[in-house]
Design an enzyme around this catalytic site. Sequence first.
Site, PDB file in Angstrom:
ATOM      1  N   HIS A  13     -10.616   6.694   1.650  1.00 49.97           N
ATOM      2  CA  HIS A  13      -9.805   5.648   2.297  1.00 49.97           C
ATOM      3  C   HIS A  13      -8.760   6.313   3.182  1.00 49.97           C
ATOM      4  O   HIS A  13      -7.747   6.806   2.698  1.00 49.97           O
ATOM      5  CB  HIS A  13      -9.122   4.786   1.218  1.00 49.97           C
ATOM      6  CG  HIS A  13      -8.328   3.643   1.762  1.00 49.97           C
ATOM      7  ND1 HIS A  13      -8.412   2.376   1.244  1.00 49.97           N
ATOM      8  CD2 HIS A  13      -7.414   3.563   2.765  1.00 49.97           C
ATOM      9  CE1 HIS A  13      -7.598   1.566   1.892  1.00 49.97           C
ATOM     10  NE2 HIS A  13      -6.971   2.270   2.831  1.00 49.97           N
ATOM     11  N   HIS A  15      -6.595   6.326   7.125  1.00 48.38           N
ATOM     12  CA  HIS A  15      -6.237   5.722   8.420  1.00 48.38           C
ATOM     13  C   HIS A  15      -6.012   6.851   9.424  1.00 48.38           C
ATOM     14  O   HIS A  15      -5.116   7.676   9.231  1.00 48.38           O
ATOM     15  CB  HIS A  15      -4.954   4.888   8.309  1.00 48.38           C
ATOM     16  CG  HIS A  15      -5.100   3.738   7.367  1.00 48.38           C
ATOM     17  ND1 HIS A  15      -5.473   2.481   7.783  1.00 48.38           N
ATOM     18  CD2 HIS A  15      -4.947   3.660   6.018  1.00 48.38           C
ATOM     19  CE1 HIS A  15      -5.534   1.670   6.734  1.00 48.38           C
ATOM     20  NE2 HIS A  15      -5.217   2.360   5.643  1.00 48.38           N
ATOM     21  N   LYS A  91     -14.754  -3.998   5.326  1.00 49.41           N
ATOM     22  CA  LYS A  91     -13.405  -4.038   4.737  1.00 49.41           C
ATOM     23  C   LYS A  91     -12.824  -5.434   4.836  1.00 49.41           C
ATOM     24  O   LYS A  91     -12.733  -6.013   5.919  1.00 49.41           O
ATOM     25  CB  LYS A  91     -12.495  -3.038   5.466  1.00 49.41           C
ATOM     26  CG  LYS A  91     -11.043  -3.039   4.994  1.00 49.41           C
ATOM     27  CD  LYS A  91     -10.878  -2.361   3.640  1.00 49.41           C
ATOM     28  CE  LYS A  91      -9.479  -2.501   3.054  1.00 49.41           C
ATOM     29  NZ  LYS A  91      -8.560  -1.465   3.458  1.00 49.41           N
ATOM     30  N   HIS A 128      -8.780  -4.877   0.257  1.00 44.21           N
ATOM     31  CA  HIS A 128      -7.335  -4.713   0.020  1.00 44.21           C
ATOM     32  C   HIS A 128      -6.935  -5.869  -0.896  1.00 44.21           C
ATOM     33  O   HIS A 128      -6.718  -6.985  -0.438  1.00 44.21           O
ATOM     34  CB  HIS A 128      -6.548  -4.760   1.332  1.00 44.21           C
ATOM     35  CG  HIS A 128      -5.079  -4.522   1.121  1.00 44.21           C
ATOM     36  ND1 HIS A 128      -4.407  -3.447   1.645  1.00 44.21           N
ATOM     37  CD2 HIS A 128      -4.157  -5.208   0.396  1.00 44.21           C
ATOM     38  CE1 HIS A 128      -3.136  -3.485   1.266  1.00 44.21           C
ATOM     39  NE2 HIS A 128      -2.963  -4.557   0.502  1.00 44.21           N
ATOM     40  N   HIS A 162      -7.184   1.400  -3.311  1.00 42.77           N
ATOM     41  CA  HIS A 162      -5.847   1.882  -3.695  1.00 42.77           C
ATOM     42  C   HIS A 162      -5.245   1.091  -4.852  1.00 42.77           C
ATOM     43  O   HIS A 162      -4.185   0.473  -4.701  1.00 42.77           O
ATOM     44  CB  HIS A 162      -4.899   1.892  -2.484  1.00 42.77           C
ATOM     45  CG  HIS A 162      -4.995   0.698  -1.556  1.00 42.77           C
ATOM     46  ND1 HIS A 162      -4.863  -0.597  -1.982  1.00 42.77           N
ATOM     47  CD2 HIS A 162      -5.221   0.613  -0.224  1.00 42.77           C
ATOM     48  CE1 HIS A 162      -4.993  -1.420  -0.966  1.00 42.77           C
ATOM     49  NE2 HIS A 162      -5.219  -0.706   0.122  1.00 42.77           N
ATOM     50  N   ASP A 234      -5.406   6.859   1.488  1.00 42.41           N
ATOM     51  CA  ASP A 234      -4.671   5.810   2.203  1.00 42.41           C
ATOM     52  C   ASP A 234      -3.542   6.411   3.046  1.00 42.41           C
ATOM     53  O   ASP A 234      -2.520   5.761   3.274  1.00 42.41           O
ATOM     54  CB  ASP A 234      -4.120   4.738   1.256  1.00 42.41           C
ATOM     55  CG  ASP A 234      -3.831   3.424   1.968  1.00 42.41           C
ATOM     56  OD1 ASP A 234      -4.255   3.267   3.132  1.00 42.41           O
ATOM     57  OD2 ASP A 234      -3.166   2.566   1.375  1.00 42.41           O
TER      58      ASP A 234
HETATM   59  O1  DOR Z   1       0.859   0.823   3.324  1.00 48.60           O
HETATM   60  C1  DOR Z   1      -0.156   0.553   3.937  1.00 48.60           C
HETATM   61  N1  DOR Z   1      -0.333   0.957   5.213  1.00 48.60           N
HETATM   62  N2  DOR Z   1      -1.088  -0.182   3.352  1.00 48.60           N
HETATM   63  C2  DOR Z   1      -2.149  -0.648   4.010  1.00 48.60           C
HETATM   64  O2  DOR Z   1      -2.931  -1.348   3.430  1.00 48.60           O
HETATM   65  C3  DOR Z   1      -2.322  -0.385   5.452  1.00 48.60           C
HETATM   66  C4  DOR Z   1      -1.584   0.812   5.839  1.00 48.60           C
HETATM   67  C5  DOR Z   1      -1.461   0.993   7.331  1.00 48.60           C
HETATM   68  O3  DOR Z   1      -2.452   0.827   8.026  1.00 48.60           O
HETATM   69  O4  DOR Z   1      -0.371   1.332   7.789  1.00 48.60           O
HETATM   70 ZN    ZN Z   2      -5.314   1.553   3.773  1.00 45.52          ZN
END
Ligand code: DOR
Ligand code: ZN
Length: 325
Positions: A13, A15, A91, A128, A162, A234
Amino acid sequence: MDAIELVSPFDSHLHLRDSDALKTTAPLACETFAGAIVMPNLTPPIDSIEAAQDYKARILSFCQKPFEPIVAIYLTDTLKGEVLDLVKIVKLYPSGVTTGSENGVKNIDQYDRLFAAMQEAGTILSVHGETNDFVLDREARFATIYESLAKRFPRLKIIMEHISSAALAKLLDRYENLFATITLHHLLYTLDDLLGSKLNPHLFCKPIVKTPADRAALRRLAFGAHSKVSFGSDSAPHIRSAKERFGAAGIFSAPVLLPKLVELFEENSALDYLQSFVSDNAQKIYDIKLPRKTISLIKKPFVVQEDINGFIPMCAKETIRWSIR
Ligand code: DOR
Ligand code: ZN
């Protein structure tokens, strides 16, 4: 032990963001991971196969080392059952619960036909799992939704992303088709670290870090490498002002992941389980075969940078006892 090798670490997971941010995030990922499931909550969202293919190409253009990004597709009304054979992972963001969830799902019940088609196609549903209730209850309140999905679609593989609470940890052994990812920050921190003394915006994320009892439940799963759980960082960078002035949710953990995991697992006499937690379990859960990439870590302190291209990493300025060789 003064050295450890991890084979083909996988981040279930992650970003990576887009455009300029990829110059920072993609090299960090391909340096120490063999692959990752990359989250699609961009603006606009990655909600089609074509958008995912283009995004994957952009990610790879910033990777100097072999790396397998699996881009999840954002669940919106435009996703049709016919294309699911080509989609590994979808997702689901409930609308309004986190960064980039504006285009998310307002009424989960409307997607039964799609979930049935995903079940037939073998597409994985990544979720989520939070409601819009009181912040500390949001995840636990989502448990009934997970249970309903798990019962009604018993062959649909559902990943509870998460997980941050004992309430969801309990579900894993009750439903064969429920799986979970666990982050490093939810294993390390509780509310005390976020706001027990001075407010630390760099530890603010969704779902929020919770109580010592919640953390203990996650640690039991991770430190024994429960077979239905895999590591998903995450890591979610936001530029410094977005974090410090506007309170954006997301923790940029990518620069410290493996050294900090080794440190934590060593402190808890769990090093024997780390390989399963950071790679082997994921390969089974997601049915993927990763190219072999061996990462060596040695017991040599490293000081985490204060700022990486305008992003503040988790553990900034702290010393970690292990480093990548
Ligand atoms: O804290 C988070 N930031 N939780 C999420 O689900 C998305 C993520 C983000 O993309 O910044
Ligand atoms: Zn995330």
